[in-house]
Motif scaffolding. Structure first.
Motif, PDB file in Angstrom:
ATOM      1  N   UNK A   6       0.764  -1.246  -0.120  1.00 17.22           N
ATOM      2  CA  UNK A   6      -0.115  -0.008   0.073  1.00 17.22           C
ATOM      3  C   UNK A   6       0.665   1.186  -0.064  1.00 17.22           C
ATOM      4  N   UNK A   7       1.927   1.126   0.689  1.00 14.32           N
ATOM      5  CA  UNK A   7       2.931   2.294   1.082  1.00 14.32           C
ATOM      6  C   UNK A   7       3.785   2.592  -0.390  1.00 14.32           C
ATOM      7  N   UNK A   8       4.115   1.559  -0.667  1.00 16.38           N
ATOM      8  CA  UNK A   8       4.883   1.686  -2.107  1.00 16.38           C
ATOM      9  C   UNK A   8       4.138   2.032  -3.268  1.00 16.38           C
ATOM     10  N   UNK A   9       3.072   1.445  -3.497  1.00 16.95           N
ATOM     11  CA  UNK A   9       2.308   1.662  -4.643  1.00 16.95           C
ATOM     12  C   UNK A   9       1.439   2.842  -4.706  1.00 16.95           C
ATOM     13  N   UNK A  10       0.829   3.119  -3.557  1.00 17.76           N
ATOM     14  CA  UNK A  10      -0.091   4.242  -3.325  1.00 17.76           C
ATOM     15  C   UNK A  10       0.594   5.366  -2.418  1.00 17.76           C
ATOM     16  N   UNK A  11       1.939   5.564  -2.850  1.00 17.54           N
ATOM     17  CA  UNK A  11       2.580   6.667  -1.746  1.00 17.54           C
ATOM     18  C   UNK A  11       1.843   7.874  -1.587  1.00 17.54           C
ATOM     19  N   UNK A  12       1.500   8.389  -2.500  1.00 12.51           N
ATOM     20  CA  UNK A  12       0.772   9.977  -2.632  1.00 12.51           C
ATOM     21  C   UNK A  12      -0.570   9.954  -1.777  1.00 12.51           C
ATOM     22  N   UNK A  27       4.902  12.923   5.255  1.00 17.80           N
ATOM     23  CA  UNK A  27       5.738  12.428   4.190  1.00 17.80           C
ATOM     24  C   UNK A  27       7.034  11.950   4.659  1.00 17.80           C
ATOM     25  N   UNK A  28       7.744  12.598   5.697  1.00 12.66           N
ATOM     26  CA  UNK A  28       8.999  12.092   5.914  1.00 12.66           C
ATOM     27  C   UNK A  28       8.851  10.770   6.596  1.00 12.66           C
ATOM     28  N   UNK A  33      10.026   4.852   5.733  1.00 12.12           N
ATOM     29  CA  UNK A  33       9.583   3.525   5.600  1.00 12.12           C
ATOM     30  C   UNK A  33       9.983   2.887   4.056  1.00 12.12           C
ATOM     31  N   UNK A  34      10.113   3.694   3.118  1.00  7.74           N
ATOM     32  CA  UNK A  34      10.336   3.181   2.029  1.00  7.74           C
ATOM     33  C   UNK A  34      11.881   3.148   1.916  1.00  7.74           C
ATOM     34  N   UNK A  35      12.460   3.969   2.535  1.00  7.34           N
ATOM     35  CA  UNK A  35      14.030   3.742   2.547  1.00  7.34           C
ATOM     36  C   UNK A  35      14.384   2.366   3.228  1.00  7.34           C
TER      37      UNK A  35
END
Length: 424
Positions: A6-12, A27-28, A33-35
């Motif tokens: 969910x976080x990587x595919x729908x980040x915005x 955002x930060x 999380x992505x990093x």
């Protein structure tokens, strides 16, 4: 807990949703999380590559020995040893990244649905519906704490003596009214297809993490330090955790449970007129309804739960309203929430008596609560729950709104449960 997908595919979308909930540094935090996920994946890829190389080298060593190429075989063995040693640090790096990511995910609230209105607090909630019976009280109408004293129904001072403020003692017809409401709510839930559960009222930390009370609300729960157990703030916690680490069959869904429990909340920082009498307690009775469902059916289930709670208030003949909560007033774990409030004529204010929430897959991801589809694919469930109902403010409204010169009238639906139709 939000899923990595969910976080990587729908980040915005996730960031906008968290901002609607007024989550600080959305955002930060998501970027972090992505990093961490990238770091974890890179380490995993390196481990996979090293494993493949070790497997190939291991196969070649035997062949080299057969061919008499001892020096080349020893070089291959040395390379295998170096790779295995290197893998230890890579594995440690991957484990640390996974742990850091998991701990960070625990701190991120659920993303609200698009239908959740913008807003900061209770004043921004949207009134969806109003209903119930209008009430006309005598000119000398009393608040429930005075009625409780007048008719010897609830002793707040005795509760202070035994335990402390917020732990009332119910007596006589006051105790019978409590028991009547519990049985009435349970019978209504069973008739609506809910399986009754009698769960423990203390849970371990894993259960608190499963439904999202930890680490968000540990300050509001009573903690038994010696055994590291928590008194439950709601039956949602033990009942939903029945399905922790469970893979259900699609045919079992939706699962519908109900439970009566005592609930315990520290209510730290609560004070003033809003906590008088039964308005805000540390221990209280509540009937909870819980559903485990498929994603495509959860919105329908949510509406059925809303209809159930509304039906209870109609049968109790109480004035009520239904609020769609704004982003800033929603709980940490909810994706969509409606509050039910009853009107207290004597206090001239609305009293919250139920929250009915859809958590989407947020709790299920924490719980590892999944179901297996007909084609054997495993998916996360959706979880939902609601109060049906919490007793203290229902009792307060019943006492206040039904007072007459002759005494306090009992709604018709409760008379068979109470054994009396008037408190006098």
């Amino acid at each position: 807990m939000l899923t990595i997908r969910q976080i990587t595919e729908d980040t915005e979308v996730v960031i906008r949703g968290l901002e609607k909930k007024h989550f600080k540094d959305a955002k930060a935090t998501i970027d972090q999380v992505i990093a961490l996920n990238d770091k974890r994946r890179n380490a995993q890829n390196k481990l996979d590559s090293n494993l493949s190389e070790v497997n190939n080298l291991s196969k070649s060593i035997g062949m080299l020995m057969k061919e008499g190429k001892k020096d080349e075989a020893e070089t291959a063995k040395s390379r295998v040893a170096d790779i295995k040693e290197s893998n230890k640090s890579i594995q440690a790096e991957m484990d640390q990244a996974s742990e850091d990511m998991q701990n960070l995910l625990y701190t991120i609230p659920n993303v609200p649905y698009d239908s959740v209105p913008e807003g900061v607090g209770a004043d921004d909630n949207v009134v969806e519906k109003m209903g119930g019976m209008e009430t006309e009280l005598p000119k000398d109408a009393l608040p429930h704490w005075e009625l409780a004293k007048k008719y010897d129904l609830i002793d707040f001072d005795l509760g202070v003596k035994i335990t402390g403020a917020g732990f009332p003692v119910y007596k006589g017809k006051g105790a019978r009214l409590q028991r009547a409401l519990i049985n009435f709510f349970l019978d209504e839930a069973r008739e609506a297809g809910y399986l009754e559960i009698m769960p423990p009222t203390v849970v371990n930390a894993a259960s608190g993490y499963g439904t999202g009370q930890l680490p968000d609300k540990e300050g509001q729960m009573y903690h038994c330090n010696l055994d590291d157990l928590y008194l439950i703030p709601t039956a949602e916690v033990p009942v939903t955790n029945i399905y922790r680490d469970v893979i259900l069959d699609e045919k079992q869904l939706p699962i519908k449970n109900c439970a009566y429990t005592q609930c315990f909340r520290r209510e730290a920082g609560s004070y003033g007129k809003d906590v008088r009498g039964l308005n805000r307690l540390h221990e209280f009775s509540k009937i909870e309804i819980v559903r485990i469902d498929k994603p495509e059916h959860s919105k329908e289930s949510h509406q059925e739960m809303l209809n159930h709670v509304e039906g209870l208030l109609k049968k109790l003949e109480l004035p009520y309203r239904i609020l769609r909560l704004c982003g800033g007033d929603m709980s940490f774990t909810a994706a969509l929430c409606f509050d039910f409030e009853v009107y207290s004529e004597a206090q001239q204010r609305w009293l919250e008596v139920s929250s009915v929430s859809n958590f989407d897959s947020y709790q299920a991801n924490r719980l590892k609560c999944r179901y297996r589809t007909a084609n054997k694919k495993t998916e996360l469930c959706h979880t939902l729950n609601g109060s049906a109902l919490a007793l203290p403010r229902i009792v307060a409204a019943l006492l206040e709104n039904n007072q007459t010169p002759e005494g306090i009238r009992i709604p018709k639906a409760l008379v068979p449960y109470c054994g009396f139709d008037m408190i006098d």
